[in-house]
Scaffold this motif. Structure first.
Motif, PDB file in Angstrom:
ATOM      1  N   ARG A 103      20.853   8.877   3.926  1.00  0.00           N
ATOM      2  CA  ARG A 103      22.132   8.939   3.217  1.00  0.00           C
ATOM      3  C   ARG A 103      22.353  10.244   2.458  1.00  0.00           C
ATOM      4  NH1 ARG A 103      22.590   2.839   0.523  1.00  0.00           N
ATOM      5  NH2 ARG A 103      22.415   1.679   2.495  1.00  0.00           N
ATOM      6  N   ILE A 104      21.281  10.972   2.151  1.00  0.00           N
ATOM      7  CA  ILE A 104      21.427  12.202   1.358  1.00  0.00           C
ATOM      8  C   ILE A 104      20.878  13.412   2.112  1.00  0.00           C
ATOM      9  CG2 ILE A 104      20.731  13.361  -0.761  1.00  0.00           C
ATOM     10  CD1 ILE A 104      20.724  10.691  -2.155  1.00  0.00           C
ATOM     11  N   ILE A 105      19.632  13.336   2.554  1.00  0.00           N
ATOM     12  CA  ILE A 105      18.977  14.503   3.135  1.00  0.00           C
ATOM     13  C   ILE A 105      19.643  14.912   4.445  1.00  0.00           C
ATOM     14  CG2 ILE A 105      16.825  15.422   4.026  1.00  0.00           C
ATOM     15  CD1 ILE A 105      16.893  15.091   1.021  1.00  0.00           C
ATOM     16  N   ILE A 106      19.785  13.969   5.371  1.00  0.00           N
ATOM     17  CA  ILE A 106      20.351  14.313   6.682  1.00  0.00           C
ATOM     18  C   ILE A 106      21.796  14.793   6.589  1.00  0.00           C
ATOM     19  CG2 ILE A 106      20.988  13.353   8.932  1.00  0.00           C
ATOM     20  CD1 ILE A 106      18.458  11.743   8.907  1.00  0.00           C
ATOM     21  N   PRO A 107      22.700  14.123   5.836  1.00  0.00           N
ATOM     22  CA  PRO A 107      24.073  14.670   5.743  1.00  0.00           C
ATOM     23  C   PRO A 107      24.146  16.060   5.132  1.00  0.00           C
ATOM     24  CG  PRO A 107      24.041  12.367   5.053  1.00  0.00           C
ATOM     25  CD  PRO A 107      22.613  12.797   5.198  1.00  0.00           C
ATOM     26  N   LEU A 108      23.226  16.400   4.225  1.00  0.00           N
ATOM     27  CA  LEU A 108      23.244  17.723   3.603  1.00  0.00           C
ATOM     28  C   LEU A 108      22.476  18.767   4.415  1.00  0.00           C
ATOM     29  CD1 LEU A 108      22.660  16.813  -0.166  1.00  0.00           C
ATOM     30  CD2 LEU A 108      24.808  17.416   0.958  1.00  0.00           C
ATOM     31  N   SER A 109      21.760  18.342   5.432  1.00  0.00           N
ATOM     32  CA  SER A 109      20.894  19.261   6.171  1.00  0.00           C
ATOM     33  C   SER A 109      21.410  19.590   7.560  1.00  0.00           C
ATOM     34  CB  SER A 109      19.486  18.644   6.298  1.00  0.00           C
ATOM     35  OG  SER A 109      18.953  18.342   5.038  1.00  0.00           O
ATOM     36  N   TRP A 110      22.691  19.344   7.836  1.00  0.00           N
ATOM     37  CA  TRP A 110      23.209  19.595   9.182  1.00  0.00           C
ATOM     38  C   TRP A 110      23.043  21.047   9.643  1.00  0.00           C
ATOM     39  CZ3 TRP A 110      23.563  16.433  12.894  1.00  0.00           C
ATOM     40  CH2 TRP A 110      23.923  15.106  12.695  1.00  0.00           C
ATOM     41  N   PRO A 111      23.262  22.053   8.789  1.00  0.00           N
ATOM     42  CA  PRO A 111      23.035  23.433   9.267  1.00  0.00           C
ATOM     43  C   PRO A 111      21.597  23.673   9.723  1.00  0.00           C
ATOM     44  CG  PRO A 111      24.374  23.456   7.298  1.00  0.00           C
ATOM     45  CD  PRO A 111      23.904  22.054   7.462  1.00  0.00           C
ATOM     46  N   GLY A 112      20.623  23.207   8.942  1.00  0.00           N
ATOM     47  CA  GLY A 112      19.236  23.376   9.345  1.00  0.00           C
ATOM     48  C   GLY A 112      18.880  22.571  10.581  1.00  0.00           C
ATOM     49  N   ILE A 113      19.422  21.359  10.693  1.00  0.00           N
ATOM     50  CA  ILE A 113      19.161  20.528  11.869  1.00  0.00           C
ATOM     51  C   ILE A 113      19.715  21.195  13.120  1.00  0.00           C
ATOM     52  CG2 ILE A 113      19.694  18.307  12.948  1.00  0.00           C
ATOM     53  CD1 ILE A 113      19.653  17.061  10.163  1.00  0.00           C
TER      54      ILE A 113
END
Length: 310
Positions: A217-227
């Motif tokens: 809910r927090i890490i993945i939505p905020l990490s889209w550029p790195g992903i």
């Protein structure tokens, strides 16, 4: 006779004595490393280095083989037959399908595993954590050419001792690419997650969120550029590889890069090599990567620069 009183406000005096400076122009002058004319010249030179060979490839793909062999920069006769012939002579359709399947699967799985692994390495403290991080960096220094023979022997032994066929399959190539792409993708995500504020996770824990809930809910939505960056680099590893794909695959599982290599080697020694078909096949193979960069361009800029400024 007394001197007249000066009724001018202090602010007016300061504005007269010290004129206001233009901060924007000063910042521009400070941050600009080269004069404007030299900057334009350098940019034009770098663009020419990239665009001139690409323009030649496009024109050669629309030219006849004899015209390319004669050194014609601009075709005397434009033809699109090369783009129709490559699907039968190079077997490019089968190669592109295999490349998309293997490289795409590697990118998705690698991006998924790297974000979860990086979250554990960055946010949790446990024994061996520093050793894992150092191991990720050490694995990047091992050349891929040194691993061809060990990987081939390992996969061949699996068929002998375990009865599992790996050589010549799609998932065998997938395991190979995942092994080499996952350490780099994980390190990219480690660098990115270090820049995310911990206060968001602490607030979520106060509200009762678990570690898995914080991750999804927090890490993945905020990490889209790195992903996206980690996934694209994994995709490029599988898309451009020729070494492992030429050893592990068989004719029906060959990738597009191997098909181009075989086609180029098969035409050596002929009267006039099919230069036009080679150029057309190269453009078709480069098109998916260019489209991928154009789609995820804004994510790439944010992901590559993350962690550089604290």
């Amino acid at each position: 006779m007394s001197a007249p009183l000066d009724l001018t406000p202090a602010a007016s005096k300061d504005s007269v004595i010290r004129p206001r400076r233009n901060g924007n122009s000063r910042n521009t002058e400070v941050t600009r490393l080269l004069p404007r004319s030299l900057l334009i010249s350098v940019t034009a030179f770098l663009c020419a280095i990239v665009l001139i060979p690409m323009l030649y490839i496009v024109l050669a793909s629309l030219n006849t083989d004899v015209g390319v062999a004669n050194g014609e920069l601009i075709p005397s006769t434009f033809t699109a037959e090369n783009y129709s012939k490559i699907w039968t002579t190079v077997r490019l359709g089968n190669g592109l399908a295999n490349s998309l399947l293997v490289a795409g699967t590697t990118a998705v799985v690698c991006a998924t595993l790297s974000v979860s692994t990086a979250y554990v390495l960055v946010r949790f403290t446990f024994k061996g954590r520093l050793g894992i991080l150092r191991g990720l960096l050490a694995m990047q220094s091992i050349p891929g050419t040194l691993m061809v023979l060990p990987v081939f022997v390992l996969f061949s032994s699996a068929a002998t001792y375990l009865g599992v066929t790996i050589i010549g399959t799609h998932w065998g190539l997938f395991l190979t690419y995942l092994t080499f792409a996952l350490p780099f993708s994980t390190w990219v995500m480690v660098t990115y997650l270090r820049g995310l504020p911990k206060e968001l996770e602490e607030a979520a824990r106060i509200d009762g969120a678990s570690s898995m809930g914080i991750l999804f809910r927090i890490i993945i939505p905020l990490s889209w550029p790195g992903i996206v960056v980690s996934g694209i680099f994994a995709f490029l590893l599988g898309w451009n590889d020729v070494l492992f794909a030429s050893v592990i695959t068989r004719p029906d599982t060959q990738t597009a890069a191997v098909a181009l290599q075989i086609f180029g080697a098969a035409t050596e020694g002929g009267a006039v090599p099919p230069y036009g078909q080679m150029m057309a096949a190269a453009l078709v193979c480069a098109a998916p990567v260019v489209i991928l960069y154009l789609i995820f361009q804004r994510y790439l800029v944010g992901g590559l620069t993350a962690g550089g400024v604290k």
